[in-house]
Design a protein around this motif. Structure first.
Motif, PDB file in Angstrom:
ATOM      1  N   LEU A   1       0.831  -1.205   0.000  1.00 27.71           N
ATOM      2  CA  LEU A   1       0.000   0.000   0.000  1.00 27.71           C
ATOM      3  C   LEU A   1       0.867   1.258   0.000  1.00 27.71           C
ATOM      4  O   LEU A   1       0.620   2.192  -0.772  1.00 27.71           O
ATOM      5  CB  LEU A   1      -0.933  -0.004   1.213  1.00 27.71           C
ATOM      6  CG  LEU A   1      -1.960   1.122   1.279  1.00 27.71           C
ATOM      7  CD1 LEU A   1      -2.836   1.143   0.028  1.00 27.71           C
ATOM      8  CD2 LEU A   1      -2.830   0.975   2.528  1.00 27.71           C
ATOM      9  N   ILE A   2       1.902   1.263   0.826  1.00 31.55           N
ATOM     10  CA  ILE A   2       2.789   2.428   0.882  1.00 31.55           C
ATOM     11  C   ILE A   2       3.774   2.420  -0.280  1.00 31.55           C
ATOM     12  O   ILE A   2       4.261   3.475  -0.720  1.00 31.55           O
ATOM     13  CB  ILE A   2       3.544   2.477   2.235  1.00 31.55           C
ATOM     14  CG1 ILE A   2       4.185   3.848   2.455  1.00 31.55           C
ATOM     15  CG2 ILE A   2       4.576   1.379   2.337  1.00 31.55           C
ATOM     16  CD1 ILE A   2       3.222   4.951   2.664  1.00 31.55           C
ATOM     17  N   MET A   3       4.048   1.245  -0.841  1.00 31.80           N
ATOM     18  CA  MET A   3       4.906   1.188  -2.027  1.00 31.80           C
ATOM     19  C   MET A   3       4.171   1.734  -3.256  1.00 31.80           C
ATOM     20  O   MET A   3       4.773   2.388  -4.115  1.00 31.80           O
ATOM     21  CB  MET A   3       5.350  -0.258  -2.275  1.00 31.80           C
ATOM     22  CG  MET A   3       6.281  -0.805  -1.175  1.00 31.80           C
ATOM     23  SD  MET A   3       6.490  -2.601  -1.254  1.00 31.80           S
ATOM     24  CE  MET A   3       7.503  -2.759  -2.724  1.00 31.80           C
ATOM     25  N   LEU A   4       2.872   1.477  -3.332  1.00 33.24           N
ATOM     26  CA  LEU A   4       2.081   2.006  -4.440  1.00 33.24           C
ATOM     27  C   LEU A   4       1.893   3.518  -4.320  1.00 33.24           C
ATOM     28  O   LEU A   4       1.925   4.244  -5.315  1.00 33.24           O
ATOM     29  CB  LEU A   4       0.704   1.331  -4.475  1.00 33.24           C
ATOM     30  CG  LEU A   4       0.656  -0.124  -4.939  1.00 33.24           C
ATOM     31  CD1 LEU A   4      -0.697  -0.736  -4.609  1.00 33.24           C
ATOM     32  CD2 LEU A   4       0.921  -0.221  -6.439  1.00 33.24           C
ATOM     33  N   PHE A   5       1.691   3.972  -3.084  1.00 33.21           N
ATOM     34  CA  PHE A   5       1.411   5.389  -2.838  1.00 33.21           C
ATOM     35  C   PHE A   5       2.386   5.940  -1.804  1.00 33.21           C
ATOM     36  O   PHE A   5       2.006   6.171  -0.650  1.00 33.21           O
ATOM     37  CB  PHE A   5      -0.037   5.566  -2.372  1.00 33.21           C
ATOM     38  CG  PHE A   5      -1.058   5.015  -3.321  1.00 33.21           C
ATOM     39  CD1 PHE A   5      -1.359   5.683  -4.500  1.00 33.21           C
ATOM     40  CD2 PHE A   5      -1.717   3.827  -3.050  1.00 33.21           C
ATOM     41  CE1 PHE A   5      -2.300   5.178  -5.385  1.00 33.21           C
ATOM     42  CE2 PHE A   5      -2.666   3.314  -3.921  1.00 33.21           C
ATOM     43  CZ  PHE A   5      -2.947   3.992  -5.100  1.00 33.21           C
ATOM     44  N   PRO A   6       3.639   6.179  -2.199  1.00 33.34           N
ATOM     45  CA  PRO A   6       4.635   6.703  -1.259  1.00 33.34           C
ATOM     46  C   PRO A   6       4.366   8.172  -0.941  1.00 33.34           C
ATOM     47  O   PRO A   6       3.511   8.825  -1.547  1.00 33.34           O
ATOM     48  CB  PRO A   6       5.951   6.527  -2.019  1.00 33.34           C
ATOM     49  CG  PRO A   6       5.560   6.596  -3.460  1.00 33.34           C
ATOM     50  CD  PRO A   6       4.203   5.961  -3.546  1.00 33.34           C
ATOM     51  N   GLU A   7       5.133   8.704  -0.007  1.00 39.05           N
ATOM     52  CA  GLU A   7       4.907  10.086   0.452  1.00 39.05           C
ATOM     53  C   GLU A   7       4.939  11.112  -0.674  1.00 39.05           C
ATOM     54  O   GLU A   7       4.114  12.048  -0.671  1.00 39.05           O
ATOM     55  CB  GLU A   7       5.928  10.443   1.529  1.00 39.05           C
ATOM     56  CG  GLU A   7       5.692  11.812   2.148  1.00 39.05           C
ATOM     57  CD  GLU A   7       6.653  12.114   3.282  1.00 39.05           C
ATOM     58  OE1 GLU A   7       7.410  13.101   3.166  1.00 39.05           O
ATOM     59  OE2 GLU A   7       6.655  11.353   4.264  1.00 39.05           O
ATOM     60  N   PRO A   8       5.857  11.016  -1.659  1.00 35.12           N
ATOM     61  CA  PRO A   8       5.824  12.014  -2.744  1.00 35.12           C
ATOM     62  C   PRO A   8       4.490  12.061  -3.485  1.00 35.12           C
ATOM     63  O   PRO A   8       4.062  13.125  -3.930  1.00 35.12           O
ATOM     64  CB  PRO A   8       6.966  11.566  -3.664  1.00 35.12           C
ATOM     65  CG  PRO A   8       7.911  10.848  -2.760  1.00 35.12           C
ATOM     66  CD  PRO A   8       7.029  10.129  -1.775  1.00 35.12           C
ATOM     67  N   PHE A   9       3.837  10.901  -3.622  1.00 33.77           N
ATOM     68  CA  PHE A   9       2.520  10.898  -4.258  1.00 33.77           C
ATOM     69  C   PHE A   9       1.544  11.728  -3.444  1.00 33.77           C
ATOM     70  O   PHE A   9       0.767  12.526  -4.000  1.00 33.77           O
ATOM     71  CB  PHE A   9       1.987   9.469  -4.403  1.00 33.77           C
ATOM     72  CG  PHE A   9       0.547   9.413  -4.832  1.00 33.77           C
ATOM     73  CD1 PHE A   9       0.212   9.486  -6.170  1.00 33.77           C
ATOM     74  CD2 PHE A   9      -0.475   9.307  -3.892  1.00 33.77           C
ATOM     75  CE1 PHE A   9      -1.118   9.460  -6.577  1.00 33.77           C
ATOM     76  CE2 PHE A   9      -1.806   9.278  -4.288  1.00 33.77           C
ATOM     77  CZ  PHE A   9      -2.125   9.349  -5.633  1.00 33.77           C
ATOM     78  N   TRP A  10       1.554  11.558  -2.119  1.00 36.45           N
ATOM     79  CA  TRP A  10       0.596  12.266  -1.275  1.00 36.45           C
ATOM     80  C   TRP A  10       0.909  13.754  -1.193  1.00 36.45           C
ATOM     81  O   TRP A  10      -0.008  14.568  -1.025  1.00 36.45           O
ATOM     82  CB  TRP A  10       0.554  11.632   0.108  1.00 36.45           C
ATOM     83  CG  TRP A  10      -0.044  10.262   0.057  1.00 36.45           C
ATOM     84  CD1 TRP A  10       0.567   9.070   0.297  1.00 36.45           C
ATOM     85  CD2 TRP A  10      -1.393   9.948  -0.308  1.00 36.45           C
ATOM     86  NE1 TRP A  10      -0.300   8.039   0.106  1.00 36.45           N
ATOM     87  CE2 TRP A  10      -1.508   8.544  -0.265  1.00 36.45           C
ATOM     88  CE3 TRP A  10      -2.501  10.711  -0.663  1.00 36.45           C
ATOM     89  CZ2 TRP A  10      -2.700   7.892  -0.559  1.00 36.45           C
ATOM     90  CZ3 TRP A  10      -3.691  10.067  -0.958  1.00 36.45           C
ATOM     91  CH2 TRP A  10      -3.777   8.680  -0.901  1.00 36.45           C
ATOM     92  N   PHE A  11       2.173  14.120  -1.321  1.00 34.88           N
ATOM     93  CA  PHE A  11       2.512  15.543  -1.369  1.00 34.88           C
ATOM     94  C   PHE A  11       1.899  16.171  -2.622  1.00 34.88           C
ATOM     95  O   PHE A  11       1.281  17.242  -2.562  1.00 34.88           O
ATOM     96  CB  PHE A  11       4.024  15.718  -1.358  1.00 34.88           C
ATOM     97  CG  PHE A  11       4.460  17.161  -1.395  1.00 34.88           C
ATOM     98  CD1 PHE A  11       4.370  17.954  -0.267  1.00 34.88           C
ATOM     99  CD2 PHE A  11       4.956  17.724  -2.560  1.00 34.88           C
ATOM    100  CE1 PHE A  11       4.756  19.286  -0.294  1.00 34.88           C
ATOM    101  CE2 PHE A  11       5.344  19.047  -2.607  1.00 34.88           C
ATOM    102  CZ  PHE A  11       5.252  19.832  -1.471  1.00 34.88           C
ATOM    103  N   THR A  12       2.057  15.489  -3.751  1.00 37.05           N
ATOM    104  CA  THR A  12       1.470  15.976  -5.001  1.00 37.05           C
ATOM    105  C   THR A  12      -0.048  16.027  -4.912  1.00 37.05           C
ATOM    106  O   THR A  12      -0.682  17.000  -5.347  1.00 37.05           O
ATOM    107  CB  THR A  12       1.891  15.074  -6.167  1.00 37.05           C
ATOM    108  OG1 THR A  12       3.320  15.079  -6.289  1.00 37.05           O
ATOM    109  CG2 THR A  12       1.274  15.548  -7.477  1.00 37.05           C
ATOM    110  N   ALA A  13      -0.647  14.985  -4.335  1.00 34.98           N
ATOM    111  CA  ALA A  13      -2.103  14.938  -4.207  1.00 34.98           C
ATOM    112  C   ALA A  13      -2.614  16.050  -3.294  1.00 34.98           C
ATOM    113  O   ALA A  13      -3.667  16.648  -3.556  1.00 34.98           O
ATOM    114  CB  ALA A  13      -2.542  13.579  -3.685  1.00 34.98           C
ATOM    115  N   THR A  14      -1.869  16.328  -2.229  1.00 32.51           N
ATOM    116  CA  THR A  14      -2.264  17.396  -1.306  1.00 32.51           C
ATOM    117  C   THR A  14      -2.220  18.752  -1.993  1.00 32.51           C
ATOM    118  O   THR A  14      -3.134  19.579  -1.831  1.00 32.51           O
ATOM    119  CB  THR A  14      -1.358  17.398  -0.065  1.00 32.51           C
ATOM    120  OG1 THR A  14      -1.466  16.138   0.605  1.00 32.51           O
ATOM    121  CG2 THR A  14      -1.754  18.504   0.900  1.00 32.51           C
TER     122      THR A  14
END
Length: 230
Positions: free
Chosen positions: A182-195
């Protein structure tokens, strides 16, 4: 009664904006696929592009579907395996409940907006009151966007951790990026971009609300305003 409707309107317009932005985010399959490419998810997970595309489709459907578990069988590094472990599956149930709460609040907020317009036409007989309320709502949204933006730029990791501590009553969100898919699919950089994407869409909608509020403050009567014949 009119005062309560006005207060609910001011508070729920931001929920309508947030819910609309969230709905656009979770249904954006291309955003997920770009995240997979940008973060080299195929390399870290051993999943090929067709599987990643199917995973994106499953997530989009899951967030909008009835309560349940998310799971699928995949082939990673040549071996067949379940995509998620039990901890990840349970955490995603929590995530689904949280997302659907905001989506339901979007519908409630939309109903309140319609009710407030009806009250404006039936009782206010002018556009200025609802215009002022829209400006208050826009101000609340802008304050929230500025706060989240500043905190994200200062220390996104701390903000992300605090969000999870507030949103979830367990520690299932604490995943291992070396083995939890789950975290490999959606790592922190993804969530920064999404935010940032979320903050931008929220800000643009708040701007539109503010413009409408300013227009309504102009001395333009609402439909059916004016003196009634006796």
């Amino acid at each position: 009664m009119r005062g309560l409707v006005s207060l609910a309107f001011v508070l729920l317009v931001p929920m309508l904006i947030i819910g609309t932005s969230l709905r656009g985010l979770i249904t954006d399959r291309d955003l997920m696929l770009r995240g997979f490419r940008d973060n080299q998810v195929a390399t870290t997970t051993g999943l090929d592009d067709p599987q990643l595309q199917r995973i994106a489709d499953v997530f989009v459907a899951y967030f909008q579907g009835p309560p349940g578990q998310i799971q699928m069988q995949v082939t990673a590094f040549g071996q067949s395996r379940p995509l998620f472990n039990a901890k990840e599956v349970t955490h995603m149930e929590d995530v689904q409940r949280l997302i659907q709460f905001f989506l339901q609040m979007q519908l409630v907020a939309a109903a309140v907006v319609v009710l407030r317009v009806v009250v404006a036409v039936a009782f206010d007989r002018a556009s200025a009151p609802i215009g002022r309320e829209l400006l208050w709502s826009a101000a609340l949204v802008v304050a929230l966007v500025v706060l989240v933006g500043v905190l994200s730029l200062m220390d996104f990791d701390a903000l992300w951790t605090r969000f999870h501590q507030l949103a979830f009553r367990n520690d299932l969100w604490q995943l291992d990026p070396s083995k939890d898919y789950l975290i490999m699919l959606f790592p922190e950089p993804f969530w920064f971009t999404a935010t940032l994407r979320m903050a931008t869409t929220v800000a643009l909608q708040a701007l539109a609300v503010a413009v409408v509020g300013i227009v309504l403050l102009l001395p333009i009567p609402l439909p059916f305003s004016g003196s009634r014949s006796t």
